[in-house]
Design a protein around this motif. Sequence first.
Motif, PDB file in Angstrom:
ATOM      1  N   GLU A  73      46.703  39.297  37.016  1.00 58.79           N
ATOM      2  CA  GLU A  73      45.979  40.379  37.686  1.00 58.79           C
ATOM      3  C   GLU A  73      44.521  40.406  37.265  1.00 58.79           C
ATOM      4  OE1 GLU A  73      43.971  43.970  38.318  1.00 58.79           O
ATOM      5  OE2 GLU A  73      44.692  43.458  36.304  1.00 58.79           O
ATOM      6  N   ASN A  74      44.263  40.180  35.981  1.00 52.88           N
ATOM      7  CA  ASN A  74      42.871  40.157  35.519  1.00 52.88           C
ATOM      8  C   ASN A  74      42.108  38.993  36.127  1.00 52.88           C
ATOM      9  OD1 ASN A  74      42.060  42.210  33.246  1.00 52.88           O
ATOM     10  ND2 ASN A  74      44.206  41.735  32.881  1.00 52.88           N
ATOM     11  N   LEU A  75      42.767  37.835  36.253  1.00 48.42           N
ATOM     12  CA  LEU A  75      42.122  36.692  36.891  1.00 48.42           C
ATOM     13  C   LEU A  75      41.815  36.994  38.350  1.00 48.42           C
ATOM     14  CD1 LEU A  75      41.182  33.749  36.909  1.00 48.42           C
ATOM     15  CD2 LEU A  75      43.556  33.074  37.374  1.00 48.42           C
ATOM     16  N   ALA A  76      42.802  37.556  39.061  1.00 52.19           N
ATOM     17  CA  ALA A  76      42.592  37.895  40.472  1.00 52.19           C
ATOM     18  C   ALA A  76      41.473  38.921  40.626  1.00 52.19           C
ATOM     19  CB  ALA A  76      43.890  38.420  41.077  1.00 52.19           C
ATOM     20  N   SER A  77      41.450  39.920  39.747  1.00 49.61           N
ATOM     21  CA  SER A  77      40.402  40.943  39.813  1.00 49.61           C
ATOM     22  C   SER A  77      39.027  40.346  39.539  1.00 49.61           C
ATOM     23  CB  SER A  77      40.696  42.062  38.810  1.00 49.61           C
ATOM     24  OG  SER A  77      41.897  42.716  39.129  1.00 49.61           O
ATOM     25  N   ALA A  78      38.963  39.427  38.578  1.00 47.73           N
ATOM     26  CA  ALA A  78      37.676  38.796  38.252  1.00 47.73           C
ATOM     27  C   ALA A  78      37.150  37.983  39.429  1.00 47.73           C
ATOM     28  CB  ALA A  78      37.837  37.910  37.017  1.00 47.73           C
ATOM     29  N   LEU A  79      38.042  37.285  40.132  1.00 46.10           N
ATOM     30  CA  LEU A  79      37.609  36.474  41.273  1.00 46.10           C
ATOM     31  C   LEU A  79      37.242  37.343  42.473  1.00 46.10           C
ATOM     32  CD1 LEU A  79      40.203  33.560  41.049  1.00 46.10           C
ATOM     33  CD2 LEU A  79      37.768  33.469  40.483  1.00 46.10           C
ATOM     34  N   ALA A  80      37.946  38.471  42.627  1.00 48.46           N
ATOM     35  CA  ALA A  80      37.656  39.349  43.764  1.00 48.46           C
ATOM     36  C   ALA A  80      36.428  40.225  43.520  1.00 48.46           C
ATOM     37  CB  ALA A  80      38.862  40.233  44.061  1.00 48.46           C
ATOM     38  N   ALA A  81      36.072  40.449  42.248  1.00 46.57           N
ATOM     39  CA  ALA A  81      34.990  41.383  41.926  1.00 46.57           C
ATOM     40  C   ALA A  81      33.660  41.030  42.583  1.00 46.57           C
ATOM     41  CB  ALA A  81      34.837  41.493  40.410  1.00 46.57           C
ATOM     42  N   PRO A  82      33.193  39.770  42.531  1.00 44.29           N
ATOM     43  CA  PRO A  82      31.906  39.497  43.178  1.00 44.29           C
ATOM     44  C   PRO A  82      31.941  39.673  44.688  1.00 44.29           C
ATOM     45  CG  PRO A  82      32.930  37.469  42.375  1.00 44.29           C
ATOM     46  CD  PRO A  82      33.702  38.596  41.795  1.00 44.29           C
ATOM     47  N   VAL A  83      33.090  39.383  45.304  1.00 41.10           N
ATOM     48  CA  VAL A  83      33.209  39.585  46.753  1.00 41.10           C
ATOM     49  C   VAL A  83      33.132  41.074  47.072  1.00 41.10           C
ATOM     50  CG1 VAL A  83      34.661  39.212  48.781  1.00 41.10           C
ATOM     51  CG2 VAL A  83      34.596  37.501  46.963  1.00 41.10           C
ATOM     52  N   MET A  84      33.856  41.885  46.305  1.00 41.47           N
ATOM     53  CA  MET A  84      33.805  43.325  46.531  1.00 41.47           C
ATOM     54  C   MET A  84      32.409  43.875  46.235  1.00 41.47           C
ATOM     55  SD  MET A  84      36.700  44.056  47.746  1.00 41.47           S
ATOM     56  CE  MET A  84      36.437  45.831  47.823  1.00 41.47           C
ATOM     57  N   MET A  85      31.721  43.295  45.239  1.00 44.60           N
ATOM     58  CA  MET A  85      30.362  43.726  44.938  1.00 44.60           C
ATOM     59  C   MET A  85      29.459  43.542  46.158  1.00 44.60           C
ATOM     60  SD  MET A  85      27.716  42.222  42.070  1.00 44.60           S
ATOM     61  CE  MET A  85      27.724  40.589  42.866  1.00 44.60           C
ATOM     62  N   LEU A  86      29.560  42.387  46.805  1.00 47.97           N
ATOM     63  CA  LEU A  86      28.727  42.134  47.983  1.00 47.97           C
ATOM     64  C   LEU A  86      29.151  43.005  49.157  1.00 47.97           C
ATOM     65  CD1 LEU A  86      28.241  38.258  47.914  1.00 47.97           C
ATOM     66  CD2 LEU A  86      26.667  40.040  47.164  1.00 47.97           C
ATOM     67  N   MET A  87      30.455  43.188  49.329  1.00 52.81           N
ATOM     68  CA  MET A  87      30.936  44.029  50.435  1.00 52.81           C
ATOM     69  C   MET A  87      30.493  45.474  50.252  1.00 52.81           C
ATOM     70  SD  MET A  87      34.786  42.626  51.206  1.00 52.81           S
ATOM     71  CE  MET A  87      35.051  41.265  52.363  1.00 52.81           C
TER      72      MET A  87
END
Length: 630
Positions: A470-484
């Motif tokens: 979950e932490n890995l998935a969150s880390a990878l999704a974080a920059p995408v969510m930051m831009l969104m």
Amino acid sequence: MRIMPPRTPLAMPVQDLSAKAPRSAAGARLMAGVAWRRAVLLGTTLALTLVGCAVMARLLGPGGFGPVDAAALGLFAVLFAWVAFAFVSAVAGFVLMWRDAGLEPWRPQPVIFTRTALLLPTYNEDPGRILAAVQAIHEELQAKGVAELYDIFVLSDTRDAAVAEAEVTGVMRLRLRLDAAERIFYRRRPLNLDRKAGNIADWVKAHGGAYESMIILDADSLMGADTIIRLTAAMEREPQTGLIQTLPTIIGAQTLFARVQQFAGRLYGPIIALGQDWWSGAEGNYWGHNAIIRTRAFAACAGLPHVENAGPFSGHIMSHDFVEAALLRRGGWAVRMAAGLGGSYEESPPSLIDMAVRDRRWCQGNLQHSAILGAGGLHWVSRLHLARGVLAYLTAPLWLGFLLLGGLVWAEQARASGAAGHGAAAWLFGATMGLLLAPKVLGALAVARGALARRACGGGARLALGVLAENLASALAAPVMMLMHSRAVFDVLRGRDAGWATQQRDDGRLSLRTAWARHRVHTGLGFAAGAGAWLLDPAFFAWSSPIVLGLVFSIPLSMLSSRGDLGRACREAGLFLTPEETTPPEIAVRAAALRAAYAAEAAHRQEIARLMRAPVPCHVPAVQRTPAYA
């Protein structure tokens, strides 16, 4: 047969946000002794932020301290304080959860006397989902012997005529089937003014006088009868309380993305909620659903005005819940959270893109709170809740700006001294990541402590593996969510309305075309950022690699996480399990079975309608000609 009960009007005056309304101390008596907690929270947050800023200033010092350095330090201070605040609050929640504090008031089975309305606002939702929830809740209340004290209202703002017809037909048939014509009601507004807030307000004005309290549910909400009874009893026991918010547990996740969200919410959500309840006291918050509200308090205090002369924030109040909680507290009513009470459920968006669509709408509403922060008579903790709602989305462009400034500072440092302060930078990065990850680790520890909960999550090994994944998935999704989120903020500031689209709640599987359309810019920026970081300094590339990887692989990650088959595979492997999945609540099992039955019935009706619309083939037998001479 009446589809709505007789009118019992309740006046709901529109509130003046500039009025200096007096506050009563009645609600504070329910939650005495929170001043020292708030002092600990804010004092520790400030201390951690000052230490972090001191280290950051040392990093920025070599080569002079220019405007770029000052901007970077200012952004860092805001962002680090945001992270530190959440960390301290979560630690408090962890301590409470470890001691089982805050759970005792909910354990005795109460006896109730007052009438309560359950309100299910809906807007172009699947009627089968709504009807399944209504039936499951009513059946549980009936089994508890208290159904006569609860009326259920389906409040429709649906604009699709076919969906509206299915709603009203379904409710009428359900009333007959359950013999509940006096318990289940339906109303569709001719004009859906002010969206959900207006929907609830219209009901209060027409029927609120007959009910002591109302429980607000969403289209994807469920609440067990035992929880409903305990909330009702709490309102009877505490006459100064105006609102009690439960902590909804995510259930029913099918896709990989939804399962990860379900797992994270179940592990980390309780300590976050307990921590917030610890320092909020009677000045709690409201999340818009899965909460009980005293009807006359809501009518007297929470009539929402339109915001005027606020540029892109003008108009009706979209994220009404935070504001309603603040106005209730301004009126002298306690607003608190039942963080230790279970039996409250909701669902998660099935994909990253669906979550971004939902967040786009929430972003517009939360940013609008910046125009309400100065409203007269609000408690400072209510203002803090509003400010945190604004920052929940503003932090995205702030992080983006900080990362860009960080690249400029790194380049200046490298030119000035040939190397950046890698040691201090590593320490600061580690401290920040530690504060970010600590609530997740603490939440997992609190669950792993109990043998039953640990086994319900698949055992210690699978629990640990799930936390890492979950932490890995969150880390990878974080920059995408930051831009969104950054894009959403800029759109709101430009005056672009988010609209009111129906939320996707079931199958979230993405096609390559959709994923490419939504993530191609993210992918391009990832490659550009990676190339720029490498050219600047390979060490800087290493620091920024988590951001680069998340952006570069945004398309395949979004597509894979939206798949239901991968979610089912994880379920079969015992990964991302939650206690509610291992031992499903009875009401969730019943609602799922009813939803499947309604879906099958709807499919059957559609097939019949298709066959009736199809042209009927006309078979004319060939004429057998007889020769004239025969």
